[in-house]
Design a protein around this motif. Structure first.
Motif, PDB file in Angstrom:
ATOM      1  N   GLY A  78      15.655  16.509  38.340  1.00 36.82           N
ATOM      2  CA  GLY A  78      15.442  15.704  36.575  1.00 36.82           C
ATOM      3  C   GLY A  78      16.426  14.143  37.604  1.00 36.82           C
ATOM      4  O   GLY A  78      15.426  13.158  36.603  1.00 36.82           O
ATOM      5  N   LEU A  79      17.481  13.794  37.825  1.00 36.71           N
ATOM      6  CA  LEU A  79      17.965  12.635  38.540  1.00 36.71           C
ATOM      7  C   LEU A  79      17.019  11.826  38.932  1.00 36.71           C
ATOM      8  O   LEU A  79      16.749  10.449  38.201  1.00 36.71           O
ATOM      9  CB  LEU A  79      19.097  12.141  38.415  1.00 36.71           C
ATOM     10  N   ALA A  80      15.882  12.435  39.674  1.00 37.17           N
ATOM     11  CA  ALA A  80      15.305  10.975  40.614  1.00 37.17           C
ATOM     12  C   ALA A  80      13.479  11.170  39.071  1.00 37.17           C
ATOM     13  O   ALA A  80      13.355   9.845  39.572  1.00 37.17           O
ATOM     14  CB  ALA A  80      14.555  12.070  41.985  1.00 37.17           C
ATOM     15  N   GLN A  81      13.324  12.014  38.703  1.00 34.67           N
ATOM     16  CA  GLN A  81      11.894  11.212  37.370  1.00 34.67           C
ATOM     17  C   GLN A  81      12.210  10.658  37.470  1.00 34.67           C
ATOM     18  O   GLN A  81      12.166   9.369  36.357  1.00 34.67           O
ATOM     19  CB  GLN A  81      11.525  13.112  36.827  1.00 34.67           C
ATOM     20  N   LEU A  82      13.759  11.105  36.668  1.00 39.71           N
ATOM     21  CA  LEU A  82      14.453   9.735  35.801  1.00 39.71           C
ATOM     22  C   LEU A  82      14.184   7.905  36.099  1.00 39.71           C
ATOM     23  O   LEU A  82      14.354   7.351  35.993  1.00 39.71           O
ATOM     24  CB  LEU A  82      15.682  10.111  35.296  1.00 39.71           C
ATOM     25  N   MET A  96      -2.605   6.072  41.885  1.00 36.73           N
ATOM     26  CA  MET A  96      -1.744   4.730  42.444  1.00 36.73           C
ATOM     27  C   MET A  96      -1.115   4.457  43.167  1.00 36.73           C
ATOM     28  O   MET A  96      -0.009   3.298  42.819  1.00 36.73           O
ATOM     29  CB  MET A  96      -2.049   4.245  40.740  1.00 36.73           C
ATOM     30  N   ALA A  97      -0.293   5.456  42.806  1.00 28.02           N
ATOM     31  CA  ALA A  97       1.396   5.444  42.505  1.00 28.02           C
ATOM     32  C   ALA A  97       1.380   5.380  44.550  1.00 28.02           C
ATOM     33  O   ALA A  97       2.876   4.936  44.915  1.00 28.02           O
ATOM     34  CB  ALA A  97       2.046   6.505  42.221  1.00 28.02           C
ATOM     35  N   MET A  98       0.984   6.568  44.365  1.00 30.32           N
ATOM     36  CA  MET A  98       0.501   6.084  46.513  1.00 30.32           C
ATOM     37  C   MET A  98       0.411   5.466  46.951  1.00 30.32           C
ATOM     38  O   MET A  98       0.689   4.681  47.772  1.00 30.32           O
ATOM     39  CB  MET A  98       0.153   8.062  46.547  1.00 30.32           C
ATOM     40  N   GLN A  99      -0.218   4.588  46.341  1.00 29.86           N
ATOM     41  CA  GLN A  99      -0.994   3.785  46.570  1.00 29.86           C
ATOM     42  C   GLN A  99       0.073   1.990  46.882  1.00 29.86           C
ATOM     43  O   GLN A  99      -0.052   0.888  47.636  1.00 29.86           O
ATOM     44  CB  GLN A  99      -2.242   3.025  46.489  1.00 29.86           C
ATOM     45  N   GLN A 157      10.875   6.982  36.227  1.00 30.11           N
ATOM     46  CA  GLN A 157      10.318   6.712  34.714  1.00 30.11           C
ATOM     47  C   GLN A 157      11.089   5.562  34.644  1.00 30.11           C
ATOM     48  O   GLN A 157      10.629   4.386  33.745  1.00 30.11           O
ATOM     49  CB  GLN A 157      11.378   7.777  34.071  1.00 30.11           C
ATOM     50  N   ASP A 158      12.197   5.253  34.947  1.00 33.06           N
ATOM     51  CA  ASP A 158      12.876   3.765  34.610  1.00 33.06           C
ATOM     52  C   ASP A 158      11.978   2.589  35.342  1.00 33.06           C
ATOM     53  O   ASP A 158      12.574   1.053  34.302  1.00 33.06           O
ATOM     54  CB  ASP A 158      14.292   3.968  34.784  1.00 33.06           C
ATOM     55  N   ALA A 159      10.883   2.625  36.071  1.00 36.04           N
ATOM     56  CA  ALA A 159      10.352   1.527  36.491  1.00 36.04           C
ATOM     57  C   ALA A 159       9.207   1.098  36.351  1.00 36.04           C
ATOM     58  O   ALA A 159       8.635   0.366  37.179  1.00 36.04           O
ATOM     59  CB  ALA A 159      10.694   1.696  38.175  1.00 36.04           C
TER      60      ALA A 159
END
Length: 318
Positions: free
Chosen positions: A173-177, A1-4, A180-182
Motif C-alpha cells: 500500500g505504501l509503495a502505491q501511495l 506508458m509508465a514502463m516506457q 500515486q503521489d507522483a
C-alpha cells in the motif's frame, strides 16, 4: 506508458497463446516462470482486449498457482468485467497473497477520460516500524476472497468497529501511495463522488440494461465476419471480435484503409495491438438500430476481399 517512462519497456515479454483460440499458453508460462530469469510480474487482461476472449475459473486458477509457485505477482486487468456474453460464462477473480486486481469505470459506466478506477490488493503486513502510529495487531477488514482492501486502516467489507485502532498501509500500500503521489493526472473529486454514486444497486441496473443490448450486435458482427471463418475468435467477453485476415493481406493497415474507402466501415488493424495480419472489430460503438447497416457493409467488403483482394468494389470484376 509508465514502463516506457521508467525505461523498462524493453524488458516486457509478450506471452504466447494458441494461434487458433487466442487463449494464453499455460505451458509457456510455466516454462518461463521456471527458467533462469523468471518474470517478477505476470499481467492478464480478462476479458481480453483486443480478442474478446473470456478466461475460465480453471484457467485463471492455474495461472495464479503457477505464479504463486514461482514467487511472481499476478496482476489482472478487469476493465471489461461487466461484459460477459457467453452462455453460462462468468467473470472470475482469483485470490491470493500475490494477486492484484485492477478495475476501471471507463467502460461499463461510460466514464472515459475521468481517470477513475480502483485496485484490490493483499495488504496483509501491518507492522511497518517506519510509519508513525502503526498498530501491528489490527488488520484491515478482510474481504470474503481473502484479500484486504486498505483505506487508511478500515477494510471495504467487514471493517472493524469505529473505535478500533487505525492501521497504516502495509508495504504494498505504501509503495502505491508513493507512485500515486507522483502521478500528474489524477482523479478529480467530482469524478470520485460520481464513481461512488454509480457503484450502487441503481447504477448496476442501469449498466446491465445497456450491456445486455449489445448481445444482438455481437451476433450480427459474428455473421458479418463469416468470410474470415474459421479464423474468428472472441465475443465471449469485452466488446470485441478478433479475426485473422486472408492470405496475402499481411498489411492490415492497408486493409483497414481499403475497407474505409471501399466499404465505408472502419475496424482496428491488428498491428496496433501487436499482431499484424488481424483486425479487431467492436460491437459497442453503434446503437442497435444503426448496427445492421454497418455490419452489412463490413460483410460485403470482406467477401470482396476474400474473393478479389483489395480491388475496386465499385467496378465489375472480369
Amino acid at each position: 506508458m509508465a514502463m516506457q517512462m521508467t525505461g523498462s519497456a524493453d524488458r516486457v515479454v509478450l506471452g504466447e497463446c494458441d494461434p487458433e483460440t487466442m487463449r494464453p499458453s499455460l505451458e509457456w508460462l510455466r516454462k518461463v516462470l521456471g527458467g533462469p530469469m523468471p518474470p517478477k510480474m505476470v499481467v492478464i487482461v480478462n476479458p481480453c482486449n483486443p480478442t474478446g476472449v473470456l478466461l475460465t475459473q480453471v484457467e485463471l486458477d492455474a495461472i495464479s498457482s503457477a505464479c504463486a509457485a514461482a514467487g511472481a505477482w499476478l496482476v489482472l486487468d478487469n476493465t471489461y468485467e461487466d461484459f460477459v456474453f457467453v452462455l453460462g460464462g462468468e467473470h472470475y477473480c482469483p485470490a491470493g497473497r500475490h494477486v492484484i486486481h485492477l478495475f476501471s469505470m471507463s467502460k461499463a459506466y461510460g466514464m472515459m477520460g475521468w481517470r477513475i478506477g480502483y485496485i484490490a490488493f493483499p495488504d496483509y503486513e501491518h507492522h511497518n516500524k517506519d510509519v508513525e502510529g502503526e498498530q501491528a495487531d489490527t488488520p484491515a477488514g478482510p474481504i470474503e476472497d481473502g484479500t484486504v482492501a486498505t483505506n487508511g486502516g478500515n477494510g471495504i467489507a467487514g471493517q472493524p468497529a469505529a473505535d478500533a485502532p487505525r492501521t497504516a498501509p502495509g508495504a504494498l500500500g505504501l509503495a502505491q501511495l508513493k507512485v500515486q503521489d507522483a502521478v500528474c493526472i489524477c482523479a478529480s473529486q467530482p469524478g470520485q463522488l460520481l464513481a461512488l454514486e454509480v457503484l450502487t444497486e441503481e447504477g448496476r441496473e442501469y449498466v446491465e440494461g445497456h450491456i445486455s443490448k449489445l448481445a444482438a450486435n455481437r451476433d450480427l458482427l459474428r455473421d458479418a465476419l463469416a468470410p474470415l471463418e474459421p479464423h474468428v475468435v472472441g465475443g465471449e467477453g469485452a466488446i470485441y471480435l478478433w479475426a485473422r485476415l486472408p492470405a496475402g493481406c499481411g498489411d492490415d493497415h492497408a486493409v483497414v484503409e481499403w475497407l474505409v474507402q471501399q466499404a465505408g466501415v472502419c475496424v482496428i488493424p491488428g498491428s496496433a495491438c501487436g499482431m499484424p495480419g488481424h483486425i479487431r472489430c467492436s460491437y459497442a460503438n453503434l446503437p442497435p438500430e444503426k448496427f445492421p447497416s454497418a455490419v452489412a457493409r463490413l460483410r460485403a467488403g470482406l467477401e470482396h476481399l476474400v474473393a478479389h483482394g483489395m480491388t475496386n468494389m465499385r467496378q465489375p470484376v472480369l
